[in-house]
Design a protein around this motif. Structure first.
Motif, PDB file in Angstrom:
ATOM      1  N   ASP A   1      -2.326  -9.642  10.432  1.00  0.00           N
ATOM      2  CA  ASP A   1      -3.682  -9.717  10.967  1.00  0.00           C
ATOM      3  C   ASP A   1      -4.120 -11.179  10.939  1.00  0.00           C
ATOM      4  O   ASP A   1      -4.627 -11.667   9.938  1.00  0.00           O
ATOM      5  CB  ASP A   1      -4.599  -8.821  10.130  1.00  0.00           C
ATOM      6  CG  ASP A   1      -5.991  -8.735  10.741  1.00  0.00           C
ATOM      7  OD1 ASP A   1      -6.260  -9.444  11.740  1.00  0.00           O
ATOM      8  OD2 ASP A   1      -6.803  -7.940  10.221  1.00  0.00           O
TER       9      ASP A   1
ATOM     10  N   VAL B   1       5.463  -0.386   7.172  1.00  0.00           N
ATOM     11  CA  VAL B   1       4.773  -0.906   8.345  1.00  0.00           C
ATOM     12  C   VAL B   1       4.163  -2.230   7.894  1.00  0.00           C
ATOM     13  O   VAL B   1       3.464  -2.265   6.880  1.00  0.00           O
ATOM     14  CB  VAL B   1       3.653   0.056   8.802  1.00  0.00           C
ATOM     15  CG1 VAL B   1       2.810  -0.587   9.901  1.00  0.00           C
ATOM     16  CG2 VAL B   1       4.258   1.383   9.261  1.00  0.00           C
TER      17      VAL B   1
ATOM     18  N   TYR C   1       0.842  -1.198   0.000  1.00  0.00           N
ATOM     19  CA  TYR C   1       0.000   0.000   0.000  1.00  0.00           C
ATOM     20  C   TYR C   1       0.877   1.247   0.000  1.00  0.00           C
ATOM     21  O   TYR C   1       1.761   1.382   0.847  1.00  0.00           O
ATOM     22  CB  TYR C   1      -0.910   0.024   1.232  1.00  0.00           C
ATOM     23  CG  TYR C   1      -1.923  -1.094   1.195  1.00  0.00           C
ATOM     24  CD1 TYR C   1      -3.217  -0.863   0.722  1.00  0.00           C
ATOM     25  CD2 TYR C   1      -1.570  -2.382   1.576  1.00  0.00           C
ATOM     26  CE1 TYR C   1      -4.139  -1.914   0.643  1.00  0.00           C
ATOM     27  CE2 TYR C   1      -2.483  -3.425   1.504  1.00  0.00           C
ATOM     28  CZ  TYR C   1      -3.767  -3.188   1.043  1.00  0.00           C
ATOM     29  OH  TYR C   1      -4.670  -4.205   0.947  1.00  0.00           O
ATOM     30  N   ILE C   2       0.641   2.105  -0.983  1.00  0.00           N
ATOM     31  CA  ILE C   2       1.396   3.361  -1.042  1.00  0.00           C
ATOM     32  C   ILE C   2       0.400   4.495  -1.280  1.00  0.00           C
ATOM     33  O   ILE C   2      -0.357   4.467  -2.263  1.00  0.00           O
ATOM     34  CB  ILE C   2       2.435   3.366  -2.181  1.00  0.00           C
ATOM     35  CG1 ILE C   2       3.436   2.223  -2.013  1.00  0.00           C
ATOM     36  CG2 ILE C   2       3.171   4.698  -2.243  1.00  0.00           C
ATOM     37  CD1 ILE C   2       4.441   2.094  -3.146  1.00  0.00           C
TER      38      ILE C   2
ATOM     39  N   MET D   1       7.510  -2.327  12.128  1.00  0.00           N
ATOM     40  CA  MET D   1       7.622  -1.042  11.445  1.00  0.00           C
ATOM     41  C   MET D   1       9.057  -0.774  10.986  1.00  0.00           C
ATOM     42  O   MET D   1       9.978  -1.464  11.407  1.00  0.00           O
ATOM     43  CB  MET D   1       7.160   0.105  12.349  1.00  0.00           C
ATOM     44  CG  MET D   1       8.095   0.429  13.479  1.00  0.00           C
ATOM     45  SD  MET D   1       7.576   1.913  14.423  1.00  0.00           S
ATOM     46  CE  MET D   1       7.969   3.227  13.268  1.00  0.00           C
TER      47      MET D   1
ATOM     48  N   LYS E   1      -0.215  -7.053   5.295  1.00  0.00           N
ATOM     49  CA  LYS E   1      -0.256  -5.827   4.488  1.00  0.00           C
ATOM     50  C   LYS E   1       1.044  -5.066   4.708  1.00  0.00           C
ATOM     51  O   LYS E   1       1.497  -4.911   5.850  1.00  0.00           O
ATOM     52  CB  LYS E   1      -1.437  -4.935   4.910  1.00  0.00           C
ATOM     53  CG  LYS E   1      -2.782  -5.570   4.614  1.00  0.00           C
ATOM     54  CD  LYS E   1      -3.932  -4.585   4.804  1.00  0.00           C
ATOM     55  CE  LYS E   1      -5.242  -5.271   4.381  1.00  0.00           C
ATOM     56  NZ  LYS E   1      -6.380  -4.345   4.330  1.00  0.00           N
TER      57      LYS E   1
ATOM     58  N   GLY F   1      -2.356   5.295   0.024  1.00  0.00           N
ATOM     59  CA  GLY F   1      -3.792   5.034   0.076  1.00  0.00           C
ATOM     60  C   GLY F   1      -4.285   3.976  -0.880  1.00  0.00           C
ATOM     61  O   GLY F   1      -5.476   3.674  -0.913  1.00  0.00           O
TER      62      GLY F   1
ATOM     63  N   PHE G   1       2.131  -5.517  14.714  1.00  0.00           N
ATOM     64  CA  PHE G   1       2.765  -4.587  13.764  1.00  0.00           C
ATOM     65  C   PHE G   1       4.292  -4.627  13.862  1.00  0.00           C
ATOM     66  O   PHE G   1       4.843  -4.541  14.951  1.00  0.00           O
ATOM     67  CB  PHE G   1       2.355  -3.138  14.068  1.00  0.00           C
ATOM     68  CG  PHE G   1       0.886  -2.902  14.158  1.00  0.00           C
ATOM     69  CD1 PHE G   1      -0.011  -3.493  13.256  1.00  0.00           C
ATOM     70  CD2 PHE G   1       0.363  -2.059  15.146  1.00  0.00           C
ATOM     71  CE1 PHE G   1      -1.380  -3.241  13.347  1.00  0.00           C
ATOM     72  CE2 PHE G   1      -0.999  -1.802  15.242  1.00  0.00           C
ATOM     73  CZ  PHE G   1      -1.878  -2.398  14.340  1.00  0.00           C
TER      74      PHE G   1
ATOM     75  N   ASP H   1      10.463   1.673   3.071  1.00  0.00           N
ATOM     76  CA  ASP H   1      10.238   1.059   4.379  1.00  0.00           C
ATOM     77  C   ASP H   1       8.755   0.786   4.546  1.00  0.00           C
ATOM     78  O   ASP H   1       7.921   1.542   4.064  1.00  0.00           O
ATOM     79  CB  ASP H   1      10.707   2.007   5.495  1.00  0.00           C
ATOM     80  CG  ASP H   1      12.190   2.262   5.416  1.00  0.00           C
ATOM     81  OD1 ASP H   1      12.952   1.451   5.950  1.00  0.00           O
ATOM     82  OD2 ASP H   1      12.588   3.277   4.795  1.00  0.00           O
TER      83      ASP H   1
ATOM     84  N   ILE I   1       2.348  -1.538   4.379  1.00  0.00           N
ATOM     85  CA  ILE I   1       2.029  -0.125   4.143  1.00  0.00           C
ATOM     86  C   ILE I   1       3.365   0.595   4.029  1.00  0.00           C
ATOM     87  O   ILE I   1       4.115   0.694   4.998  1.00  0.00           O
ATOM     88  CB  ILE I   1       1.158   0.432   5.278  1.00  0.00           C
ATOM     89  CG1 ILE I   1      -0.017  -0.528   5.533  1.00  0.00           C
ATOM     90  CG2 ILE I   1       0.672   1.826   4.936  1.00  0.00           C
ATOM     91  CD1 ILE I   1      -0.857  -0.173   6.747  1.00  0.00           C
ATOM     92  N   THR I   2       3.621   1.076   2.832  1.00  0.00           N
ATOM     93  CA  THR I   2       5.000   1.330   2.424  1.00  0.00           C
ATOM     94  C   THR I   2       5.254   2.795   2.104  1.00  0.00           C
ATOM     95  O   THR I   2       4.418   3.462   1.495  1.00  0.00           O
ATOM     96  CB  THR I   2       5.310   0.456   1.191  1.00  0.00           C
ATOM     97  OG1 THR I   2       5.173  -0.916   1.590  1.00  0.00           O
ATOM     98  CG2 THR I   2       6.719   0.705   0.662  1.00  0.00           C
ATOM     99  N   ARG I   3       6.419   3.261   2.526  1.00  0.00           N
ATOM    100  CA  ARG I   3       6.849   4.615   2.180  1.00  0.00           C
ATOM    101  C   ARG I   3       8.148   4.520   1.389  1.00  0.00           C
ATOM    102  O   ARG I   3       9.199   4.241   1.956  1.00  0.00           O
ATOM    103  CB  ARG I   3       7.099   5.404   3.456  1.00  0.00           C
ATOM    104  CG  ARG I   3       7.773   6.736   3.209  1.00  0.00           C
ATOM    105  CD  ARG I   3       7.767   7.500   4.494  1.00  0.00           C
ATOM    106  NE  ARG I   3       8.611   8.658   4.475  1.00  0.00           N
ATOM    107  CZ  ARG I   3       8.302   9.782   5.105  1.00  0.00           C
ATOM    108  NH1 ARG I   3       7.168   9.880   5.781  1.00  0.00           N
ATOM    109  NH2 ARG I   3       9.115  10.795   5.086  1.00  0.00           N
TER     110      ARG I   3
ATOM    111  N   ALA J   1      -3.531   0.006  -2.916  1.00  0.00           N
ATOM    112  CA  ALA J   1      -2.735  -1.202  -3.096  1.00  0.00           C
ATOM    113  C   ALA J   1      -2.078  -1.142  -4.466  1.00  0.00           C
ATOM    114  O   ALA J   1      -2.727  -0.798  -5.462  1.00  0.00           O
ATOM    115  CB  ALA J   1      -3.630  -2.437  -2.993  1.00  0.00           C
TER     116      ALA J   1
ATOM    117  N   VAL K   1       1.604  -5.124   8.665  1.00  0.00           N
ATOM    118  CA  VAL K   1       0.474  -5.529   9.499  1.00  0.00           C
ATOM    119  C   VAL K   1       0.314  -7.038   9.390  1.00  0.00           C
ATOM    120  O   VAL K   1       0.187  -7.557   8.275  1.00  0.00           O
ATOM    121  CB  VAL K   1      -0.824  -4.838   9.037  1.00  0.00           C
ATOM    122  CG1 VAL K   1      -2.008  -5.342   9.855  1.00  0.00           C
ATOM    123  CG2 VAL K   1      -0.677  -3.324   9.129  1.00  0.00           C
TER     124      VAL K   1
END
Lengths: 457, 457, 457, 457
Positions: free
Chosen positions: A257, A253, A20-21, A185, A225, A23, A183, A251, A227-229, A25, A255
């Motif tokens: 689940d 985060v 996810y970048i 990170m 998931k 907002g 999580f 990098d 969640i990538t920057r 996928a 998740v």
């Protein structure tokens, strides 16, 4: 098997779009991940190059094949020196962080710790892990180490957190595997890794038992998931630009689940007494890896500063020469620490040769203490232009081009195009989003100095 | 007259579009200049506020009116302390650089130097300048100081450069004025200043006579191009964001291409013996201004670090407390240097009271030496999240929002929205394009330490 | 032959009394030289101890005997590591400087350089030197390196000095030898060395030919005076004192007044092109030796600081623990630099294995930069008592003894006698004449950083 | 009355011989105390000199006379600036510590705190103290502040110590006064002070009530012993020596053994809530005094370094010039902190004007952090000669004199006698027992940084 980078890309692009970048996928061929893929590509290219055989590759007695060194269990001081050499070599080519050492350090840590747990507890983690690793080597996989939990309140232990997900933990134990949540990170490379290698991030106590968990999972497994920057400098290659801007990092985060991990991929499950040990095995191995990459970062900064000095025609001014030697001091002291760690390392019961943690740590601490200062040195030599240079388009526009091409030439030995390229490179190195990333990773990568303090209690 | 910011904007937007950004000429209402306009707006707002009368304003005996302090000639130690107070006050509100001190320091330097040239040479520059300044005060103008020439080869003097345009110089002297050409660079605030105040950047020798020139011109005069690089963090206001991101700067390369300057706007013309004096009068006054703004930068960093410590729940940990006191040390030593510069300043023959240059310089040097270290401290306390935090949209997207709102809360005393805002603020302060700008301007603003060395020869 | 220290002393005491201390010629059994003799004694004791065979000794293929390592030509990386290990080991026992590495580094440098001169010039220096060295090894001699000339005006080369004696030089060349004159200074160990090994101190030019001279002479030869400054802490052993105070150093100004050197002891005579090479061979070898002794100095400071922390009962306070780790960082980075210098060293044409000069230098620079800081750390932990503690006699006097024995006990776990001994040790380490010596030698020993700069031109 | 130094000495020499040095009681005319007396002498000489009226003296409204400023209660920012000016002036003349500020800072602290206790508790300490102070001013007494208790176990509060004497405390309260016992340590100047001004050293709690005590006593009162360690460099004046060696300090352990203090000399008796306040009032006032003396120490070091640079003929070498400016930076930032503390000070209820503690503390911290570095700078410029220079007698002896007089002249612009004097001065400043004293007092004088931390809790 030594994969080509094309084979690596091809597999990546078939993975489930759980990255996810901004907002949404995305698939792993998203252009914002490309700079990271380019970095990893170098790790495959080097292994293909016969010139670097024995450096970028190593012979695995597990599968009786030459494997990519990043997938190798190190067996001797010489192996550790080759790893260090490879990292400095590769890091110089990609402008710094080569990323793939994450997986390398995780597999070496897991090989040692699973053996030690078995010895103490009569478990069979080591065999499981070695079986897993054989496949990993055979397929020349890219693993990343997911160690850093989001940790929540820094003064509370895992079991004391209000939100239990701040540390990855076991939700359920079944006969065929476990279910985990939580999580992780600041996990570099996760968005383009084949495998996630998950280990604890700190010492644990008995009531932290659920947090004592280690395992490997494909990065696109159900329930995960990323969640990538990404950090990227430009969208595509510009032939006039310095290569530095084509490489970058991302990098995530991560998740978890309620992710089901089959038994054969579980390498620690409740053995809280080994939380600290496994955390440190990875950390100390990774700190040894820093004795390869941080010298490369100093080398690159030194190169940028030298070019800036030449463009300013001040390369022979005494204070400039003295400053340039400071880079050499930083780089070679860190490198020397890695060499000493190899010389004074030890053979573990698993057969893995492990770098001496004192030398790994004094080297890593030095580079962490110096990183901001090294950027400061570049700034002192390069001057203010890194943040005040007009944009690229202004150098092309007919209304301003003629002026700027005269403006940019300082030392007449350089022409306008080389001057532009040089100063853009200096800007990329010293005043771009990658700069902040390298400064901050330089301080915190692999555990801050003060966190180490806590960790070792 | 004390203009409102709306009046300031209104005049700006009527100027000729000679600002170039990214290859095209833009009007001064371009959104990328807005963060800079917001900064200048604060200098007008404060002057409108009766609470800050005598700080943000001063009584001008030239025009017998209360004027904006940025347009004032300082007359006493108390005046200098009020200037310093104003700068720290205003700089705290805009996240750092208030920019308008550029004009203030230039007019004070010109008032002194024109008098001294007249005394030595029998010229009438001082009267010309005072006449100019009266209009400047009456119209509450924003001036910027264009001092830094592009300088070319750093080891050659102006007259030795292969490309003469590397220093602004006199092309022709006429009975009614002069024609000038050349490049100034790294000129902050130029793109939204009413006036450019141009002065030499270094000591000059007799054969550098053509480079001994000072004058004022409207920023959109014929022959002037402002090739501009704005630093901006986002395009428009986000109610959830910390105010820091609404403010910013821009720097310009200023091209003077055969610009005619009418006689009444010329304040030095060939008096090369005063090149060093005028350069230093501005620089030393500006270094005194830094004793106001740099403490504010430390204050802001300290604030960000304190918030990060609170969010991490480590604000009482000894090493964190010790680090926070380092900001206080940096800020108050620099501020104290400014106070001592005021106390031990001197009355010049022009009537302007000038800060003691020893104290101005030791203060400025300290802040220049510490700036990278201060960002390092923030990083040590805040951890790595500044460069690994997911993008804003991921915090809003339904697929990731729920996870991230749990993820972002560390200290349960803060809710998710406050946690996001806090960490975005920390990122803006410590790992954004403004960070690189503040680091580099912190080292070089107003002349690097080593350039100073050369300048003073 | 491996001499005992008694044999060493016995020969010393028979030497001509050409040592001058405080205005008079003294024999080498003067009590003020005793602390230095005690240091050298340790180098003989270790070689006698079978436990340290191969470390304190080595097998010489020149004379086919086990020799004291200080008299050995190193042949491999392992040899260099053993030398480094020996130095750290021995230096810890004598409180720091072991002194005898001076001779070791001189013979290794001379072995290499004589070979290189011969190769280039067709001379026979190498054979001469090897013949000399065989006797040196057979008799287990103590040599010191007399390198540092008094140098006079630092901006002038040797031939430009008003007083030619500021550099040792050839006065006359005869068929059977040469006559030399001039001053060497700051020569540690000279007053209790058997032999002086004289080499140039800097790069030379053609007109400096007379200053290109290297030779060996007995320390009491005709025409030689050793004007000596010993550093000593007390006159005789006190059973209550820490051993630190029994060891010390002395430095000499060496006057050569028309000293005749027979041909077989001349190892360079006019080959100015090799002045820089020989100066650096010694310096770089000596800098490698510092990678053994400076870690020991850090170890000793760390020990003193740890004891002080224990006596103050603050050894678990976080800032104290952090400070103690700084000693470990300094020591192990310097040691690592030596290890890397060995690993990346090179075999010279003489057969001597030479440490890599980059690693030797970055290690030495680090310790030079840190030395004052390391004393600062001790002071921070120990507090002010080192300079305010009453004198020993006050602890014994009936009028004050009872008070002071109560006064001196801080941590009740230590009794009065141990507390006194501990704090006297801390004073000896941190606030005695040896302190100033170690601080200053820490910066300048083996050439200051800035002198290095000049030397390498 | 403004006493002459002869009057001061005369009274001192009549005191009871309760000073103990090296195991015996001595009179205050002992030669080892002479360097300290010489320092105090300067404080009397300056007050006699009309040139320094208003600086070295002040008008006391308590007794309506001009008094020595060291006996004055400061009333305004200007007063504080004059005090700071006096300290820098006097400290430059004695090579550093002027010592007498101890008494000054104690009386100002006591004047404020006695008033505040009275306001809260209805006591009459302030009147008592003012009556005492009038006599003190009339007789131009020298007081020292006895603050630092021996403190024992650093982690325990006064009432928790195994040995109660580690903090001075009330043994008995009588109608006419109190009886006190305990140890103070590291008390500079005590051996040649007329009066001891005793105050608490830290924050206290209710059960520390007995330790909340402040009083004044003649230094030779019954039950007081001053076990003293003088720092002295030579026994008598040598006309060839630099004046630096004629001045020195001494520190005492003060034993209070059931000392009776008459009521009129008791200024705090059990008011534990004011322990922290009084401790800090003295400390913060004293830290302000350091903004006068520490710049003088930097000035002296800068002078020594400049002379060494001149003797080495390197005073124009860039790195040397840069290093010399570091002294200016240290000195003037510390001085500026004192000026700002005066400008932003506050009028207390007692009428005493008190320096702003933030500025006093940031200034003091800076000098404490830099002191070892400043000695390091001197060493870098001066080279190793400070610890290897032959003894004075060798420069006189016929056997060595001729050589050494040639040896010592580096820059031919200086003759032999000046060269000897210069290098002995550099040795005295940089490598003598006074060096260790200044280094350690520079870190700890007036409370170490980390102790401050505890104190302020």
């Amino acid at each position: 098997m030594l994969r080509t980078k094309e084979q690596y890309f091809e597999k990546l692009f078939r993975m489930k779009p759980n990255v996810y970048i901004g907002g949404e996928a995305v698939r792993r061929d998203d252009h914002r991940l490309r700079p990271g893929l380019n970095v990893l590509g170098v790790t495959f290219d080097l292994a293909q190059d016969p010139k670097w055989k024995g450096v970028a590759t190593a012979y695995s007695t597990l599968i009786n094949e030459e494997v990519n060194r990043w997938a190798h269990l190190e067996e001797s001081p010489h192996d550790l020196m080759q790893k260090q050499k490879l990292i400095r070599l590769a890091a110089r080519r990609v402008g710094g962080c080569i990323q793939r050492c994450m997986g390398h350090d995780a597999i070496n840590a897991l090989a040692i710790c699973t053996k030690e747990i078995d010895e103490k507890k009569g478990t069979d983690y080591h065999e499981r892990f070695i079986n897993y690793l054989k496949e990993y080597q055979r397929n020349d996989l890219v693993g990343t180490c997911a160690q850093t939990d989001s940790k929540g309140d820094r003064l509370k232990r895992p079991s004391e957190q209000q939100n239990k997900d701040h540390y990855v933990h076991i939700v359920e134990e079944r006969s065929d595997g476990i279910v985990v949540s939580g999580f992780k990170m600041s996990v570099t490379q996760a968005a383009y890794a084949d495998e996630l290698l998950v280990i604890p991030t700190r010492a644990l106590r008995e009531n932290d038992r659920d947090f004592a968990v280690a395992f490997a999972m494909p990065a696109d497994a159900d329930g995960i998931k990323l969640i990538t920057r990404p950090v990227w400098l430009r969208e595509k290659d510009d032939p006039d630009a310095a290569p530095f801007c084509r490489y970058g990092v991302s990098d995530s985060v991560i998740v978890f689940d309620n992710v089901f991990v089959p038994k054969e991929r579980v390498f620690m499950c409740g053995e809280w007494e080994f939380g600290r040990r496994l955390a440190l095995l990875f950390a100390d191995s990774h700190r040894h890896s820093y004795s390869g990459c941080k010298p490369a970062v100093s080398d690159i900064l030194c190169g940028a500063a030298s070019l800036a000095a030449e463009a300013n025609n001040i390369e022979k001014v005494p204070h400039v020469r003295e400053k340039l030697t400071q880079y050499a001091g930083a780089a070679e002291l860190a490198y020397a620490a890695g060499i000493a760690a190899a010389v004074f390392g030890e053979k573990t019961s698993s057969g893995v040769f492990f770098p001496n943690p004192i030398y790994s740590n004094v080297g890593r601490r030095l580079t962490g203490e110096l990183i901001y200062h090294e950027y400061n040195l570049l700034t002192e030599i390069a001057g203010g232009i890194s943040v005040t240079m007009p944009f690229k388009q202004d150098f092309l526009s007919p209304e301003t081009r003629e002026y700027l091409e005269k403006f940019i030439v300082r030392n007449p030995a350089l022409n306008a195009q080389d001057s532009i390229k040089l100063w853009k490179f200096v800007e990329n190195v010293g005043a771009s989003p990658m700069t902040a990333w390298y400064e901050i990773a330089g301080v915190h990568g692999d555990g801050s100095l003060w966190r180490t303090w806590v960790l070792r209690r």
